[in-house]
Each structure stands twice: as C-alpha cells, then as structure tokens.
Design a protein around this motif. Structure first.
Motif, short mmCIF file in Angstrom:
data_model
loop_
_atom_site.label_atom_id
_atom_site.label_comp_id
_atom_site.label_asym_id
_atom_site.label_seq_id
_atom_site.Cartn_x
_atom_site.Cartn_y
_atom_site.Cartn_z
N GLN A 69 1.48 1.67 -3.64
CA GLN A 69 0.58 2.22 -4.29
C GLN A 69 0.22 3.69 -4.08
O GLN A 69 -0.01 4.45 -4.90
CB GLN A 69 -0.71 1.42 -3.65
CG GLN A 69 -2.04 1.72 -4.26
CD GLN A 69 -3.27 1.31 -3.61
OE1 GLN A 69 -3.33 1.01 -2.32
NE2 GLN A 69 -4.35 0.83 -4.40
N TYR A 70 0.39 4.09 -2.68
CA TYR A 70 0.18 5.46 -2.37
C TYR A 70 1.28 6.34 -3.02
O TYR A 70 0.67 7.27 -3.82
CB TYR A 70 0.59 5.59 -0.76
CG TYR A 70 0.56 7.13 -0.30
CD1 TYR A 70 -0.80 7.84 -0.42
CD2 TYR A 70 1.80 7.78 -0.15
CE1 TYR A 70 -0.66 9.17 0.09
CE2 TYR A 70 1.61 8.86 0.25
CZ TYR A 70 0.74 9.77 0.12
OH TYR A 70 0.49 11.06 0.76
N HIS A 114 1.08 -1.36 0.07
CA HIS A 114 -0.05 0.15 -0.05
C HIS A 114 0.84 1.31 0.08
O HIS A 114 0.33 2.21 -0.70
CB HIS A 114 -1.08 0.00 1.13
CG HIS A 114 -2.24 -0.90 0.95
ND1 HIS A 114 -3.21 -0.73 0.23
CD2 HIS A 114 -2.21 -2.12 0.99
CE1 HIS A 114 -4.04 -1.50 0.09
NE2 HIS A 114 -3.50 -2.61 0.60
N GLY A 127 0.86 10.54 -9.31
CA GLY A 127 -0.20 10.83 -10.18
C GLY A 127 -0.49 9.74 -11.12
O GLY A 127 -0.94 10.05 -12.31
N ASP A 134 -1.68 5.78 -12.58
CA ASP A 134 -2.55 4.58 -12.28
C ASP A 134 -1.95 3.31 -11.63
O ASP A 134 -0.69 3.25 -11.98
CB ASP A 134 -3.25 4.00 -13.60
CG ASP A 134 -4.18 5.11 -14.14
OD1 ASP A 134 -4.61 6.16 -13.36
OD2 ASP A 134 -4.21 5.07 -15.48
N ARG A 159 12.09 8.99 -3.92
CA ARG A 159 11.22 9.53 -5.10
C ARG A 159 11.81 9.56 -6.55
O ARG A 159 11.28 9.18 -7.48
CB ARG A 159 10.46 10.86 -4.92
CG ARG A 159 9.74 11.37 -6.07
CD ARG A 159 9.44 12.94 -5.70
NE ARG A 159 8.48 13.56 -6.70
CZ ARG A 159 7.48 14.27 -6.63
NH1 ARG A 159 6.99 14.38 -5.38
NH2 ARG A 159 6.88 14.48 -7.72
N GLU A 165 8.33 11.55 -0.31
CA GLU A 165 7.20 12.77 -0.21
C GLU A 165 7.88 13.82 0.88
O GLU A 165 8.54 13.63 1.93
CB GLU A 165 6.05 12.35 0.31
CG GLU A 165 4.82 13.18 0.20
CD GLU A 165 3.43 12.46 0.60
OE1 GLU A 165 3.66 11.67 1.41
OE2 GLU A 165 2.51 13.00 0.15
N ARG A 169 0.35 6.34 -6.85
CA ARG A 169 -0.82 7.03 -7.37
C ARG A 169 -0.92 8.54 -6.75
O ARG A 169 -1.24 9.32 -7.57
CB ARG A 169 -1.85 6.00 -6.79
CG ARG A 169 -3.26 6.53 -7.05
CD ARG A 169 -4.51 5.81 -6.17
NE ARG A 169 -4.28 5.88 -4.69
CZ ARG A 169 -4.85 5.18 -3.90
NH1 ARG A 169 -5.52 4.03 -4.26
NH2 ARG A 169 -4.65 5.52 -2.60
N ASP A 170 -0.86 8.63 -5.47
CA ASP A 170 -1.04 10.15 -5.03
C ASP A 170 0.32 10.82 -4.92
O ASP A 170 -0.18 12.24 -5.23
CB ASP A 170 -1.46 9.79 -3.36
CG ASP A 170 -2.74 8.73 -3.25
OD1 ASP A 170 -3.65 9.24 -3.48
OD2 ASP A 170 -2.54 7.57 -3.28
N VAL A 171 1.14 10.46 -5.04
CA VAL A 171 2.50 11.39 -5.10
C VAL A 171 2.93 11.41 -6.66
O VAL A 171 3.27 12.78 -7.07
CB VAL A 171 3.62 10.84 -4.29
CG1 VAL A 171 4.65 11.81 -4.51
CG2 VAL A 171 3.24 10.60 -2.82
#
Lengths: 238, 79
Positions: A18-19, A15, A26, A28, A218, A209, A22-24
């Motif tokens: 995934q985070y 997860h 952008g 799919d 990152r 992040e 997806r969230d950092v």
C-alpha cells in the motif's frame, strides 16, 4: 490507477505494498479484505506476502478458498494484472493460476536476505521498465520458495519465456550456487501463458525507495503502473 | 466412520526434512535407516456408514485440499 491489495488473515506485507503504490508511486490503493467477492473498479491486484492462515496444511492452501480468490481468477481471465509476492506467489500456485508448487527450501531454513535476480524477459507488463538481462537486487524472506514442476511443464515455461526472474550472481550469471532455496532452474518469478499474472518470491515492495538504499524493486511495480497508464491513454484516444 | 489419511511427498521429489532426519539418525548410530520421508497424518470423522461412499468423499478431499497432487501423494484407511 487504482491498485487493489488483498488482505488475508496473516498477510503482513500488505501495508508495505500500500505504501509503495500510494506514497512512492502516487497511485490510489484499495485494501481488499479476503471476504470481498468483487474487484470491480480496480486496475491491478496484488496478493501480498505474509503467512495467510498461518501457512496451515501448505503455504497458500487455505487462502486459495477465500471468496476473493474467485474474483481474482475472474480478474485474471479478463487479462488484468495480478502480482503475487512471496506468499501471494504460493497462493497463485495453489489456486492453479500459475503452474507448479512450492517445496520447503533445500536448506530447511527460513531465508531472509538480499538476492540477485536476472530479468529473463523484459517484455512483460511487470518488467518493461527493466533492461533485458538486467540484474536486480531484491530481498527474499521465505521458508517455502523451492519451486517445483514436472519436466514437461518446465519445458513449456522455458519455451514460452514465462520464466521472468532467475536467481543469479551479482554479475548476472545463473549458477546453482546463486540459488538460495533449491528452486528448479533458479526460478524466482514466473508468469502465466497470457503474461498478465506474475508470481515472484523476492519482495520488490521492500526495495522501492531511495531512502532504503535500494530502488530495484520499484522497476517491477512502476512497470505495472506505467503500462496501465499507457493502456488507459490508448483507450481514451480510441 | 473415521478416515486416517497420510500425505507424503511423491517418490523422487526431494524431501529436505526427511534428509535432515536421516542424517540425525545416522549420527545417533542408526546407520541403516534409509529413504526417510516426512509426511502429514490427518484423521477425520464422517457420518457416512457406507465405506464406498465415504471413500469417494475422502478421495475428493485429498484431491481438492489435503494433498497438492503436483508434489504429494496420499493414502487412507477407513475404519
């Protein structure tokens, strides 16, 4: 891009991956249960950290037989990007997608702390956002990260620039003292001869992040995404 | 038929667990205990009555799963 994150029984960094994607970053993200026999439609696949099958027998030894691993092998053969993090690296070794094996940490301890790693090869799909020899601060969390291979294989890895990350001091000096786990040649991450499969013990998804105070990880994950985008654009043009 | 399988790290490969146990034995006064190696013991039953055939199966199990032959070696007894 569509990034697949494989979920084995006992994966626990799935997860986090995934985070970040997806969230950092952008993108799919598709969570892929280990019984899935196909990876169709995915641009890259992550084997996340954790304790697949409770680390029974050896780390990664049982996960290697999950149905998805046949698909991962095929995916890798097609030249697509596969990143194994921590337990994912151990699984790649057991599956024979990367050479060598993991031994118990020299200290026998489970080590969970920040490490510094030097980018030894910044010309890979996983590191091109880094500067050559850049020092990254990325945490490790493992008991079996003491990489071993035979001298001939090691010489090959060195000659082909397949050693991508090596444990080092804060200023980038590779010393025995900066190696947390006894890993041969301070190896923290290595890739296959073709350069599309990377295994690394440090966890880039845990430091991707600004809010967490460290974005070094990152660079690894964004390298993958940016490289894939470039390839897609080039394909669209031709 | 029962197969009794021992899996240990190859000679020359550092065995941190073995070293830790050796130090512990030393501190208990067993000063002469040397070269301590830790391994795994696995036993399993096979329906095969023919020892040779059973050994072929056990060897394949060791090579494919029970041992990682990059770092480990194995031996077995049938009975």
């Amino acid at each position: 891009m569509n990034i697949g994150v494989v979920v084995f029984p006992g994966s626990n960094c799935d997860h986090d991956c995934q985070y970040v994607f997806r969230d950092v970053l952008g993108q799919d993200v598709t969570m892929v249960w280990h019984k899935e026999p196909s990876l169709a439609g995915l641009d890259a696949v992550i084997l996340p950290g954790g304790f697949s099958y409770g680390d029974y027998l050896r780390t990664g030894a049982i996960a290697r037989f999950s149905p998805v691993m046949q698909a991962v092998k095929q995916f890798a053969t097609e030249g697509k990007l596969v990143l194994g993090i921590c337990n994912g690296f151990q699984i790649l070794l057991e599956a024979g997608l990367l050479p060598g094996a993991m031994l118990r940490n020299k200290s026998l301890h489970f080590i969970c702390r920040e490490t510094f790693v030097k980018v030894e090869n910044a010309a890979t799909p996983f590191t091109h956002a880094c500067k050559p020899s850049q020092v990254l601060k990325i945490p490790i969390a493992h008991a079996d990260g003491n990489y071993y291979t035979d001298p001939v294989t090691l010489a090959g890895l060195q000659a082909n620039a397949q050693i991508i990350l090596r444990y080092c001091t804060v200023d980038g000096t590779v010393t025995p003292g900066s190696c947390p786990n006894g890993s041969l040649d301070n190896i923290a991450g290595l890739c296959n001869a073709e350069g599309n499969v990377l295994g690394m013990m440090p966890h880039p998804e845990r430091c991707a992040e600004a809010m967490l105070g460290n974005e070094d990880g990152r660079l690894i994950l964004a390298s993958m995404v940016e490289g894939l985008k470039k390839t897609k654009r080039a394909e669209a043009v031709t | 038929m029962k197969a009794k399988i021992h899996v240990t790290l190859k000679p020359g490969i550092l065995d941190p667990q073995g070293k830790a146990i050796e130090h512990a034995l030393d501190s208990l006064g067993f000063k002469h205990a040397a070269n301590v190696r830790v391994g795994k013991y696995i036993e399993l039953d096979l329906p095969e009555a023919d020892v040779t055939k059973a050994e072929v199966a056990v060897k394949a199990m060791c090579e494919k799963l029970l041992a990682n032959t990059i770092i480990e070696e194995y031996r077995y007894e049938m009975g």
